[in-house]
Design a protein around this motif. Structure first.
Motif, mmCIF file in Angstrom:
data_model
loop_
_atom_site.group_PDB
_atom_site.id
_atom_site.type_symbol
_atom_site.label_atom_id
_atom_site.label_comp_id
_atom_site.label_asym_id
_atom_site.label_seq_id
_atom_site.Cartn_x
_atom_site.Cartn_y
_atom_site.Cartn_z
ATOM 1 N N ARG A 1 0.933 1.559 -6.633
ATOM 2 C CA ARG A 1 -0.108 1.459 -7.744
ATOM 3 C C ARG A 1 0.229 0.205 -9.163
ATOM 4 O O ARG A 1 -0.909 -0.445 -9.486
ATOM 5 C CB ARG A 1 -1.369 1.819 -7.844
ATOM 6 C CG ARG A 1 -1.443 3.105 -6.785
ATOM 7 C CD ARG A 1 -2.482 3.724 -7.270
ATOM 8 N NE ARG A 1 -3.977 2.771 -7.772
ATOM 9 C CZ ARG A 1 -5.225 3.442 -8.084
ATOM 10 N NH1 ARG A 1 -5.265 4.945 -8.410
ATOM 11 N NH2 ARG A 1 -6.742 3.026 -8.937
ATOM 12 N N TYR B 1 1.481 -2.634 -11.097
ATOM 13 C CA TYR B 1 1.679 -3.775 -11.043
ATOM 14 C C TYR B 1 1.483 -4.646 -13.026
ATOM 15 O O TYR B 1 1.068 -6.093 -12.618
ATOM 16 C CB TYR B 1 0.236 -4.908 -10.194
ATOM 17 C CG TYR B 1 1.408 -5.856 -9.441
ATOM 18 C CD1 TYR B 1 2.960 -6.129 -9.308
ATOM 19 C CD2 TYR B 1 0.529 -6.722 -8.502
ATOM 20 C CE1 TYR B 1 2.881 -7.233 -8.980
ATOM 21 C CE2 TYR B 1 1.082 -7.148 -7.646
ATOM 22 C CZ TYR B 1 2.428 -7.669 -7.863
ATOM 23 O OH TYR B 1 2.869 -9.187 -7.014
ATOM 24 N N ASN C 1 1.431 2.364 1.149
ATOM 25 C CA ASN C 1 1.304 0.772 -0.025
ATOM 26 C C ASN C 1 0.063 0.493 1.268
ATOM 27 O O ASN C 1 -0.951 -0.297 1.147
ATOM 28 C CB ASN C 1 2.180 -0.084 0.088
ATOM 29 C CG ASN C 1 3.540 -0.319 -0.385
ATOM 30 O OD1 ASN C 1 2.973 -1.239 -2.314
ATOM 31 N ND2 ASN C 1 4.512 0.347 -0.131
ATOM 32 N N THR D 1 -5.043 0.827 2.378
ATOM 33 C CA THR D 1 -5.525 0.387 0.758
ATOM 34 C C THR D 1 -6.986 -0.096 -0.028
ATOM 35 O O THR D 1 -7.535 0.069 -0.416
ATOM 36 C CB THR D 1 -6.434 -1.085 1.392
ATOM 37 O OG1 THR D 1 -6.927 -1.456 2.607
ATOM 38 C CG2 THR D 1 -5.103 -2.305 1.575
ATOM 39 N N ILE E 1 -4.995 1.466 -4.958
ATOM 40 C CA ILE E 1 -5.599 0.092 -5.035
ATOM 41 C C ILE E 1 -4.364 -0.233 -6.375
ATOM 42 O O ILE E 1 -4.695 -0.115 -7.115
ATOM 43 C CB ILE E 1 -7.034 0.240 -5.148
ATOM 44 C CG1 ILE E 1 -7.604 0.544 -3.808
ATOM 45 C CG2 ILE E 1 -7.555 -0.792 -5.567
ATOM 46 C CD1 ILE E 1 -9.032 1.075 -3.951
ATOM 47 N N ASN F 1 0.809 -6.484 -0.661
ATOM 48 C CA ASN F 1 0.588 -8.030 -0.259
ATOM 49 C C ASN F 1 2.094 -8.602 0.684
ATOM 50 O O ASN F 1 1.717 -9.467 1.467
ATOM 51 C CB ASN F 1 0.017 -8.921 -1.434
ATOM 52 C CG ASN F 1 0.610 -9.700 -2.178
ATOM 53 O OD1 ASN F 1 1.890 -9.888 -2.181
ATOM 54 N ND2 ASN F 1 0.752 -8.621 -3.797
ATOM 55 N N GLN G 1 -10.962 -5.732 -10.706
ATOM 56 C CA GLN G 1 -10.584 -6.033 -8.697
ATOM 57 C C GLN G 1 -11.290 -5.268 -8.249
ATOM 58 O O GLN G 1 -11.095 -4.995 -6.925
ATOM 59 C CB GLN G 1 -9.062 -4.501 -8.831
ATOM 60 C CG GLN G 1 -8.002 -5.883 -9.017
ATOM 61 C CD GLN G 1 -6.537 -4.079 -9.413
ATOM 62 O OE1 GLN G 1 -6.052 -3.675 -9.490
ATOM 63 N NE2 GLN G 1 -5.665 -5.288 -8.980
ATOM 64 N N ASN H 1 -5.411 -10.447 0.291
ATOM 65 C CA ASN H 1 -5.461 -9.323 -0.951
ATOM 66 C C ASN H 1 -7.027 -9.218 -0.973
ATOM 67 O O ASN H 1 -7.622 -7.606 -1.489
ATOM 68 C CB ASN H 1 -5.572 -10.636 -1.527
ATOM 69 C CG ASN H 1 -5.017 -10.942 -3.324
ATOM 70 O OD1 ASN H 1 -4.367 -9.723 -3.729
ATOM 71 N ND2 ASN H 1 -3.926 -12.068 -2.995
ATOM 72 N N SER I 1 -11.140 -3.442 -2.689
ATOM 73 C CA SER I 1 -10.059 -4.557 -4.146
ATOM 74 C C SER I 1 -10.615 -5.756 -3.546
ATOM 75 O O SER I 1 -10.165 -6.075 -2.487
ATOM 76 C CB SER I 1 -8.797 -3.543 -4.048
ATOM 77 O OG SER I 1 -8.045 -4.166 -4.570
ATOM 78 N N GLY J 1 -7.359 -6.647 -4.628
ATOM 79 C CA GLY J 1 -5.526 -7.209 -4.574
ATOM 80 C C GLY J 1 -5.739 -7.884 -5.898
ATOM 81 O O GLY J 1 -5.991 -7.266 -7.464
ATOM 82 N N ASN J 2 -4.802 -8.784 -6.182
ATOM 83 C CA ASN J 2 -4.651 -10.049 -7.600
ATOM 84 C C ASN J 2 -5.529 -10.725 -7.107
ATOM 85 O O ASN J 2 -5.056 -12.027 -8.038
ATOM 86 C CB ASN J 2 -3.067 -10.137 -7.641
ATOM 87 C CG ASN J 2 -2.335 -8.452 -7.504
ATOM 88 O OD1 ASN J 2 -2.133 -8.108 -8.120
ATOM 89 N ND2 ASN J 2 -1.585 -9.285 -6.138
#
Length: 581
Positions: A63, A65, A142, A145, A149, A154, A458, A491, A496, A498-499
């Motif tokens: 998780r 990042y 991973n 999802t 989170i 990705n 997110q 994403n 979520s 994602g980014n």
């Protein structure tokens, strides 16, 4: 501003090394692996890391990042198949070396298959051996999802040879539901201690991804409690958590008796303990560091010297380090917001954004350089984004008013700006943006988040109209900037974004451009295609770039072997730092 951001990869390593050499952290020929100050590091003593008010959000490797946390965990308690050495040399410091694997991997099928053999003499903190199956299980997490989170999943969604389902996500849904488990079991296999990853397209720089991120780290299936493990640390490195991590307070790391130094070419593990402390403001941290007494003498931090104290930096002598970071700060209109579904509203926001005021409020040119793209200029493939390159640094209020007049949102146009707050500097910068936006006709509400940030923005249904982001390439490719941030297919889920914090969906046109960039085998040609995607993002006002961040750090006078991890993100390299006993 908070600099709890995700990591740089190998980009701009030469520039960073040169900067550090001039600021007390440059290269040397000592044993500390890439530059030091404060004397040679030796075993013993108790070190302190001040996290400040920007709390750790995840210690779960799949998780994580945020650059600070990826950096620190990878130097203290998490190991990978391969890792980057502690070196300021631009080439050596960005070349993966074996860590938990016996070598740097074997590539087959022009990069569509990678094999690594896990060492048979490495252990978890409880003495259990680290196995191939642990790596396979870590990768599998991973895909859950709805539970895992926030991480860089990705990349696996894009590359791993698993078909896509009706939801445009991988048909495998992770180890908790086991839906599509047979698909994952074909893509990732174990034979003894050898793990094989099979990709749907070539991934020649896969080892760099492993070395710089944590999402491919091993994980113990028998200890996995899903989201409940967010702050649990199952160590395989030189330190382990003593007790539990207390969010908002921190935790203490002590030596892991099941770590064998002879198996680890990177981590020197000089201090006996590392005490991580959360909660102090930047001003409080730097008042202590400038005084350099008591605990502050044994302290390092990733918080930046506040602008209010910048004039005192010379008091610190060679304890001061300045680094041009790989990060770009930017703001994003929320495409789920009723206001910013309208292109004219987004254009008005862009034209009203006063980047010069943001930089001035943040400390000026000692702290920031103007940005004209979400891509850092040090990344291969960077081009100034045409949508922002000619935009006045202070914005264009009159043009913004004209665009806002065309905006379909009810007048006055009210917007909420959610940002990473909690410091006087971040609040001043937010106020500077508000002033520019309001001058154009918006009515802006400021919404600072202090304890957590990314875990809030997110959420696809989060209540904001504009938000802030900070990004650095995961390794030396523009392809580690554009799709991780703006490819909606990898994403956006029900749980979520994602980014893709602004919930941008480029649709068939942008998806096609991204796919063509991924499919281009020539790296230079691929970079041109990624730059074209960036230009399209500018047309859509998917983001508005602000600046490139400059780091300004101090460390305590009894810290030894101080070095910055220029190969990753410019933060203090805890692999080689020690303290006086």
């Amino acid at each position: 501003m908070a600099f709890t951001k995700k990591p740089l990869a190998a980009i701009a390593a030469t520039a960073l090394a040169a900067t550090l050499a001039a600021c007390g952290g440059g290269s040397s020929d000592d044993d500390n692996g890439g530059g030091s100050s404060g004397g040679k590091a030796e075993k013993g003593g108790n070190a302190i890391f001040l996290v400040g008010v920007r709390n750790v959000e995840h210690w779960d490797p799949q998780r994580m990042y945020i650059g600070r946390d990826l950096n620190n965990s990878g130097r203290l308690f998490y190991r990978s198949l391969v890792a980057l050495p502690a070196s300021n040399d631009p080439e050596e410091g960005t070349t993966p070396i074996p860590d938990l694997a016996t070598d740097t991997g074997t590539m087959e099928d022009a990069g569509k298959t990678w094999k690594f053999t896990v060492r048979d003499d490495v252990k978890w903190e409880d003495g259990q051996p680290i196995t191939c199956e642990d790596f396979k299980y870590g990768a599998s997490r991973n895909f859950a999802t709805d539970v895992i989170i926030g991480g860089p999943a990705n990349y696996l969604f894009t590359y791993l040879d698993i078909p896509t389902g009706d939801d445009e996500l991988p048909a495998y849904k992770g180890p908790y539901s086991k839906k599509g488990q047979e698909l994952f079991d074909k893509a990732v296999t174990c034979e003894g201690q050898t793990i094989t990853y099979r990709f749907k397209k070539p991934w020649p720089d896969f080892p760099l991804s492993i070395a710089q991120l944590r999402y491919m780290d091993p994980y113990r299936a028998d200890l996995d409690k899903g989201d409940a493990n967010n702050f649990a640390i199952i160590s395989n490195g030189p330190y382990k958590l003593d007790g539990t991590w207390k969010e908002g307070t921190g935790g203490k790391f002590v030596r892991n008796e099941n770590w064998d130094e002879s198996t680890d070419p990177i981590r020197k593990a000089y201090p006996d303990t590392w005490d991580f402390r959360e909660g102090d403001t930047d001003e409080a941290i730097y008042e202590q560091l400038l005084a350099d007494s008591g605990d502050a003498q044994y302290t390092v931090t990733e918080r930046r010297l506040p602008p209010s104290l910048f004039g005192r930096k010379d008091e610190a002598g060679d304890r001061y380090t300045q680094v041009e970071s790989p990060y770009v700060d930017y703001v994003l209109p929320n495409f789920n917001s009723p206001v910013f579904k309208d292109a004219n509203c987004r254009e008005a926001l862009k034209l009203a954004t006063d980047r010069a005021a943001w930089i001035k409020a943040g400390g000026g040119p000692e702290y920031f350089k103007i940005a004209d793209s979400v891509v850092n200029p040090g990344v291969p493939g960077y081009k100034p984004n045409p949508a922002f390159a000619d935009l006045p640094e202070s914005g264009d209020p009159e043009a913004a008013k004209a665009a806002l007049d065309k905006c379909a949102a009810p007048k006055p146009v009210k917007i909420k700006f959610t940002y990473s707050g909690g410091t006087p500097t971040s609040d001043k910068q937010a106020s500077a943006l508000k002033e520019g936006w309001d001058k154009a006709g918006f009515q802006t509400e400021l919404d600072p988040l202090e304890d957590t940030y990314y875990s809030v923005i997110q959420k696809p249904d989060a209540d904001f109209d504009v938000t802030w982001g900070g990004w650095g390439a995961d390794w030396a490719s523009i392809g580690t900037v554009i799709p991780p941030l703006f490819d909606s297919r990898i994403n956006l889920t029900g749980d979520s974004n994602g980014n893709d914090y602004g919930n941008y969906k480029g649709g068939p046109e942008v998806n096609k451009m991204i796919d063509e960039a991924y499919a281009e085998p020539d790296l230079d040609a691929a970079a041109e295609k990624w730059a074209a995607v960036d230009a399209k993002l500018g047309e859509d006002v998917a983001y508005i770039p602000l600046e490139i961040t400059i780091f300004n750090f101090l460390h305590g006078g009894k810290v030894t072997g101080y070095a910055n991890n220029v190969s990753v993100n410019g933060y203090a390299d805890l692999a080689v730092i020690g303290v006086e006993k």
